[in-house]
Design an enzyme around this catalytic site. Structure first.
Site, short mmCIF file in Angstrom:
data_model
loop_
_atom_site.label_atom_id
_atom_site.label_comp_id
_atom_site.label_asym_id
_atom_site.label_seq_id
_atom_site.Cartn_x
_atom_site.Cartn_y
_atom_site.Cartn_z
N LYS B 104 0.88 -1.17 0.00
CA LYS B 104 0.00 0.00 0.00
C LYS B 104 0.92 1.22 0.00
O LYS B 104 1.56 1.52 1.01
CB LYS B 104 -0.90 0.01 1.25
CG LYS B 104 -1.78 1.25 1.28
CD LYS B 104 -2.49 1.42 2.62
CE LYS B 104 -3.01 2.85 2.71
NZ LYS B 104 -3.54 3.17 4.03
N GLY B 165 -7.62 9.35 9.26
CA GLY B 165 -7.96 9.40 10.68
C GLY B 165 -8.89 10.54 11.07
O GLY B 165 -9.16 10.73 12.25
N ALA B 192 -9.26 5.81 3.73
CA ALA B 192 -9.06 6.92 4.68
C ALA B 192 -10.27 7.82 4.86
O ALA B 192 -11.00 8.12 3.92
CB ALA B 192 -7.86 7.79 4.30
N GLY B 193 -10.45 8.22 6.10
CA GLY B 193 -11.46 9.21 6.44
C GLY B 193 -12.77 8.65 6.97
O GLY B 193 -13.63 9.40 7.42
N ASN B 214 -9.20 2.06 9.29
CA ASN B 214 -8.53 1.62 10.50
C ASN B 214 -9.09 2.36 11.72
O ASN B 214 -9.76 1.76 12.55
CB ASN B 214 -7.02 1.87 10.36
CG ASN B 214 -6.21 1.32 11.53
OD1 ASN B 214 -6.73 1.01 12.60
ND2 ASN B 214 -4.92 1.19 11.36
#
Lengths: 66, 275
Positions: B104, B165, B192-193, B214
Site C-alpha cells: 500500500k 484518521g 481513509a477518512g 482503521n
C-alpha cells in the site's frame, strides 16, 4: 568497530555479519528485515554480508498500521 | 434460479477477496483486541506498517502472532514516508520481511494534513510497478491523478474520502463518482477518512469496489461492535449498488394505491372546502 543501529551507535566485533548481528540482538530472523546504508540486505545475503566500521544499519519489523 | 445475492470477488491482481473491507491494525488497545476486531470485520486483507525494531523492549508477543496468514493477506504500507525514495526502500524491506509483492503505497506531503504528495506518489508508483510490486496506491480524490495512476499498472487506486484518521467520511462524493467513471483497468478502493458505518455504505453504494479503514474501528468506543457494523455496512452498500437505487424525485410517489380509497379519505379539491 562501531556501527549505527537504528540510529544508536554501538560497538560490534570486526567481521560481524548481518546474520550474526540479528542473532546477537535476540531477534527471530524471519521477523526482521535489514538495510545497511539504505540498501536492503536480502534474507539470503545476511550470512554473507560483513559489516564495516561506520555502517548505518536499520532493523525493521511489523507494527500495527493502517 | 439464480442466486439473487450473487457477487464477484474483489480482484487485486491474482488475489481474490470475498470481503471488500480492508482493515488496518493500528491504534488498538492491545493485540487481543486487534485480533478480535479483524475477525468481526470479516476482512481478508489487513494493513500493517514497517518500523524499526524496538531494541530495548522486553520480548513480548509480536503482530506476527496475531495475523494468521492462512486467513488474512498482509498488505504492508509505506505510511510515514514523505518522499518517493523512502517509500520505495520501505516497500523493498516489506517484500523481504513478508515475502509479498503487495504494497500500500503512501507518499505523504506533510505531517499535519497527511495528504498525499502527487509528484512523489507518481514517481514511487512507476518505480515499484517496474520492480514487479503489486501496488495499491493511496491518493487524493483527484480524478485525473487517479486515472494517471491506473494507467501505470497499479492493482488498485485508493482515493481518500477525507484526511487520514479524520473521521469526516466521503467529503466529495461528486469527485468519487467521476473517479469511478474514469478509472479503468483496476478497482477503486476508498481509503481513509471513514468515521462510521454509513461512510462505508455511501462509498460502496456509489460503486467503490472496496473500503480500507482503521481508525473508524480502532478508536470507536466499542471497537469490536464497530468492526461488526463496518462489515454489515460494506455488505449493505455493495448489495445496494448492485441492486440499483431508485432515482431521487422532488415529490412523493405513493406506495399504496390511490384507487379504491373509502369515501372522505381523499383531500377535498381546493376551493370546495368552506363553501
Amino acid at each position: 568497530m562501531q556501527i549505527r543501529l537504528n540510529g544508536t551507535v554501538i560497538e560490534v566485533e570486526d567481521g560481524t555479519t548481518v546474520a550474526v548481528l540479528v542473532a546477537l540482538r535476540g531477534l527471530a530472523a524471519e521477523q526482521v528485515a535489514v538495510e545497511v546504508n539504505e540498501r536492503l540486505v536480502a534474507r539470503d545475503r545476511r550470512a554473507k554480508q560483513a559489516l564495516a566500521d561506520g555502517d548505518r544499519v536499520e532493523l525493521v519489523t511489523l507494527v500495527g498500521g493502517g | 434460479m439464480q442466486n439473487p445475492l450473487k457477487d464477484e470477488p474483489l480482484r487485486l491482481g491474482e488475489i481474490e477477496l470475498g470481503s471488500r473491507l480492508l482493515v488496518g491494525t493500528g491504534k488498538y488497545k492491545d493485540f487481543d483486541e486487534t485480533a478480535r476486531a479483524l475477525e468481526l470485520s470479516g476482512t481478508e486483507m489487513v494493513t500493517v506498517a514497517i518500523r524499526r525494531v524496538n531494541l530495548d523492549a522486553s520480548k513480548g508477543p509480536s503482530l506476527f502472532d496475531v495475523i494468521d496468514r492462512d486467513r488474512y493477506h498482509i498488505l504492508p504500507n509505506t505510511a510515514g514516508c514523505f518522499d518517493a525514495a523512502s517509500a520505495i526502500r520501505t516497500a523493498e524491506l516489506a517484500r523481504d520481511l513478508l515475502g509479498t509483492t503487495l504494497v500500500k503505497l503512501e507518499v505523504l506531503g506533510d505531517e499535519k494534513t497527511l495528504l498525499p504528495d502527487p509528484v512523489g506518489t507518481l514517481e514511487a508508483t512507476k518505480e515499484l510497478v517496474s520492480q514487479g510490486f503489486d501496488v495499491l496506491v493511496y491518493t487524493s480524490d483527484d480524478p485525473r491523478m487517479c486515472v494517471r495512476l491506473a494507467e501505470l499498472g497499479v492493482r488498485s487506486v485508493m482515493p481518500a474520502g477525507s484526511p487520514i484518521g479524520s473521521g469526516q467520511g466521503i467529503l466529495n462524493t461528486n469527485a468519487l463518482r467521476i473517479i469511478l467513471e474514469l478509472v479503468e483497468g483496476c478497482p477503486v478502493i476508498v481509503d481513509a477518512g471513514v468515521g462510521t458505518a454509513s461512510d462505508v455504505s455511501i462509498a460502496m453504494e456509489l460503486g467503490a469496489e472496496g473500503v480500507l479503514l482503521n481508525s473508524g474501528i480502532a478508536l470507536a468506543e466499542e471497537p469490536l461492535r464497530m468492526a461488526h457494523a463496518m462489515r454489515l455496512a460494506c455488505e449493505a452498500g455493495r448489495h445496494a449498488h448492485l441492486a440499483g437505487r431508485i432515482p431521487r424525485r422532488l415529490y412523493a410517489n405513493a406506495s399504496s394505491p390511490m384507487q379504491g380509497r373509502i369515501a372522505g379519505a381523499a383531500p377535498e379539491p381546493a376551493g370546495i372546502a368552506g363553501e
